[in-house]
Design a protein around this motif. Structure first.
Motif, short mmCIF file in Angstrom:
data_model
loop_
_atom_site.label_atom_id
_atom_site.label_comp_id
_atom_site.label_asym_id
_atom_site.label_seq_id
_atom_site.Cartn_x
_atom_site.Cartn_y
_atom_site.Cartn_z
N GLY A 1 -17.54 14.62 42.30
CA GLY A 1 -16.55 13.78 41.64
C GLY A 1 -16.17 12.60 42.49
N ASN A 2 -14.93 12.13 42.34
CA ASN A 2 -14.48 11.03 43.18
C ASN A 2 -12.99 11.07 43.40
N GLU A 3 -12.57 10.22 44.32
CA GLU A 3 -11.18 10.21 44.75
C GLU A 3 -10.75 8.74 44.74
N GLU B 1 -5.59 9.96 43.27
CA GLU B 1 -6.16 10.81 42.24
C GLU B 1 -7.44 11.45 42.77
N VAL B 2 -7.65 12.72 42.47
CA VAL B 2 -8.90 13.39 42.80
C VAL B 2 -9.50 13.91 41.50
N LYS B 3 -10.74 13.46 41.21
CA LYS B 3 -11.39 13.92 39.98
C LYS B 3 -12.65 14.68 40.35
N ARG B 4 -12.71 15.94 39.94
CA ARG B 4 -13.92 16.72 40.19
C ARG B 4 -14.36 17.33 38.88
N MET B 5 -15.67 17.32 38.63
CA MET B 5 -16.09 18.00 37.42
C MET B 5 -15.93 19.49 37.67
N ASP C 1 -16.83 8.33 46.51
CA ASP C 1 -17.57 9.50 46.02
C ASP C 1 -17.27 10.70 46.90
#
Ligand SMILES: Cc1cc2nc3c(=O)[nH]c(=O)nc-3n(C[C@H](O)[C@H](O)[C@H](O)COP(=O)(O)OP(=O)(O)OC[C@H]3O[C@@H](n4cnc5c(N)ncnc54)[C@H](O)[C@@H]3O)c2cc1C
Ligand SMILES: Nc1ncnc2c1ncn2[C@@H]1O[C@H](COP(=O)(O)O)[C@@H](O)[C@H]1O
Lengths: 246, 320
Positions: free
Chosen positions: A161-163, B185-189, A157
């Protein structure tokens, strides 16, 4: 895979928070203690699942006095194979980390699991300390983790978002919500836990470099100001003019 | 010297970096020294940190630092601290900072205090600093005995203020060790401010009855530019994503304004939100425990009150 899970003991979540001895000690009278939820619900259960899928062993470790044995036995009842208690007061995060790292090094664990933080002191620092002492990677706040051989894919976390990261064992990982589903110990587990080994180890030398010396309770909230549900303009006005929140 | 780690996201500084620099400046003043800021990887506008109190800005401009590995970062920060002659290093209590603080403590042989929310004091040579404990139900003052000290600052602890001029940026040459962790991978809203940084939060609980009713919450949040949050049973039932869960076992937040809508105010929920500066509770049950922790309360049916509040907010926004 040899998996080590660090478990700590914390006051139960509804415990009354009070202090004694001139506000220098947490008042434990009448307080019930539990296993730190992040350690029990997520770290321990994911370690057990990985062992069930891939083989190996799960050891739990606690740094604390003999009174902690009930919490440790619960971990054994949930399914850990064996336990160690380092017989010393957990006087600071650094002291605790040095005990865990010394044992992990001696026994050459592949993965060390911790909770993301303890719910009493909210430190969130033991994991990073253990990792640095062992000079291995540290993945914090894991909400998902799979292992393929000695390679792990972990989702951690981050703000908003997350990585997703990939890392090879040995490493240290701290567990956040989502990593696993809480398991309730059953009767058989509780009976078996009584016969599982619980080793007691002496502490290694370690200094406390920072310690809590004084506590204080926050000031009491004043009375709530009730606003007429028909008049939301008034609420907005109060938030703007009085609270200066918008 | 005090050294703060000014974090960037995609090369840009956020409010948290200015807040941390300003905090570093205040800490430096309390200790009778100066504050320098450290910037890692690609970054734009690092000189701006001077305005918030950094007398020097050091930049290690290596793209290897654009992805995060706590081991490599720790070595780089400790080396930079040594070059800068800093014995106090401060990071944010962020996902990055939390992965670094304990490592830095070990590497620098420093006493650490995580999640502080006040400026340290130095009385009779004793370094003390305050942090919330028991999920905001109390405060503890920590004494740090070692020469080197590392702290992490809880977000939204103070309002950054401009106290100086843009600083010159000095490029530091520090060897960056190879990362042992590969970021896939980096996921951000996008769009909304993440919860831990949000100043305005609209949160809702089981009183919403079901996920299909969340439109009115989204609309209110949209009007206000607020971030949405929820109680634990709501996230557990998958009505809302897990990262919205606030409380003792979720995210702990301290926004300027927290709206609690259809949330009863269980002690574990309060633990994560009771440091909010202003709390507004909307609940149809006048006996709901949340009212005891609230600054403002509305006793009523949320399905009537929230749309009405949204209209009032819209009107306010249009006029201001
Ligand atoms: C170890 C542990 C850890 C926990 N950690 C957390 C945590 O981190 N975060 C958390 O949130 N909880 C946590 N909990 C759960 C907590 O105890 C409560 O169960 C939970 O917060 C209740 O969620 P709620 O207020 O949404 O639901 P409820 O308690 O069901 O409350 C719903 C509220 O909505 C009101 N309401 C209903 N309909 C309407 C309407 N039409 N208009 C207005 N109001 C309405 C009701 O009056 C009621 O007050 C934890 C529990 C335990 C045991
Ligand atoms: N006394 C202890 N014994 C074993 N593990 C601990 C102890 N204290 C903390 N831990 C572990 O470290 C994690 C983070 O704790 P903290 O850094 O104190 O918030 C906890 O979730 C536990 O997994």
């Amino acid at each position: 895979m040899k998996l080590l899970v660090c478990v700590s003991k914390t006051p139960e979540t509804t415990a009354k928070i009070a202090f004694t001895e001139g506000n220098t000690q947490f008042d434990t009278s009448g307080v019930q203690f539990i296993m730190n939820p992040y350690d029990e619900w997520y770290a321990l259960v994911r370690a057990l699942e990985l062992k069930e899928a891939n083989g190996g062993s799960v050891t739990i470790i606690n740094v604390g006095p003999a009174a902690n044995d009930t919490v440790i036995r619960k971990g054994l009842a949930i399914g850990a194979d064996e336990a160690v208690r380092v017989d010393a007061e957990p006087s600071s995060a650094l002291f605790v980390a040095k005990q865990i790292a010394a044992y992990a090094k001696k026994e050459a664990f592949d993965v060390v699991f911790l909770g993301k933080e303890t719910i009493d002191y909210n430190g969130s620092e033991v994991g990073a300390m253990v990792a640095e002492l062992l000079d291995v990677p540290f993945i914090s706040y894991a909400s998902h983790m799979d292992m393929d051989g000695d390679t792990a894919t972990v989702t951690r976390d981050i703000e908003g978002g997350n990585e997703v990261v990939e890392v090879k064992a040995p490493f240290v990982v701290s567990a956040a919500k989502g990593l696993a589903e809480q398991r309730i110990p059953n009767m058989r587990g509780i009976m078996m836990a009584k016969r599982k080994p619980l080793k007691v180890e002496p502490a290694v030398d370690a200094e406390d470099l920072s310690v809590a010396v004084h506590y204080e309770l926050p000031p009491e909230k004043g009375d709530v100001k009730l606003v007429d549900p028909e008049n939301m303009d008034e609420l907005v006005r109060l938030l703007h003019e009085e609270a200066k929140a918008i | 010297m005090v050294l703060v780690l000014a974090e960037t996201q995609k090369g840009q500084f956020k409010k948290a970096a200015y807040e941390l620099t300003y905090y570093g400046h205040q800490t430096a003043q309390a200790l009778g020294t100066e504050c320098a800021a450290l910037v890692l990887g690609t970054a734009e506008g690092a000189e701006e940190l001077g305005k918030y109190g950094a007398s020097e800005v050091y930049h290690i401009n290596d793209t290897a630092l654009d992805t995060f590995d706590s081991q490599a970062y720790t070595k780089v920060i400790a080396a930079a601290a040594e070059k800068a002659g800093a014995n106090v290093v401060i990071v944010g209590h962020t996902s990055t900072g939390k992965s670094l603080l304990g490592r830095l403590a070990v590497r620098m042989n420093a006493g650490s205090v995580p999640a502080v929310n006040a400026v340290p004091t130095l009385e009779g040579g004793t370094f003390k600093v305050r942090k919330p404990v028991f999920s905001g139900k109390a405060f503890a003052d920590y004494e740090v005995k070692s020469d080197n000290k590392v702290l992490s600052l809880m977000g939204n602890s103070l309002q950054p203020q401009e106290v100086g001029q843009a600083a010159s940026v000095e490029t530091l040459d520090v060897e960056v060790p190879a990362a042992q962790v590969t970021v896939k991978e980096v996921k951000r809203m996008e769009g909304r401010t993440p919860l831990p940084e949000a100043e305005l939060v609209v949160s809702a609980g089981r009183g919403m009855k079901g996920p299909e009713n969340w439109g009115i919450i989204e609309e209110l949040a949209e009007t206000m530019g607020a971030t949405t949050a929820c109680s634990r049973p709501v996230a557990d039932a998958d009505w809302r994503p897990h990262h919205e869960h606030v409380g003792q076992t979720g995210v702990a937040i301290r926004p300027n304004l927290y709206f609690a809508i259809g949330i009863s105010g269980a002690i574990q929920h309060l633990a994560g939100v009771n440091s909010s500066k202003t709390i507004v509770v909307i609940n149809k049950d006048p006996e709901a425990p949340f009212f005891k922790a609230a600054d403002y309360g509305v006793v009523g049916d949320l399905f009537d009150v929230v749309p009405r509040l949204n209209e009032a907010m819209k009107k306010f926004k249009a006029e201001n």
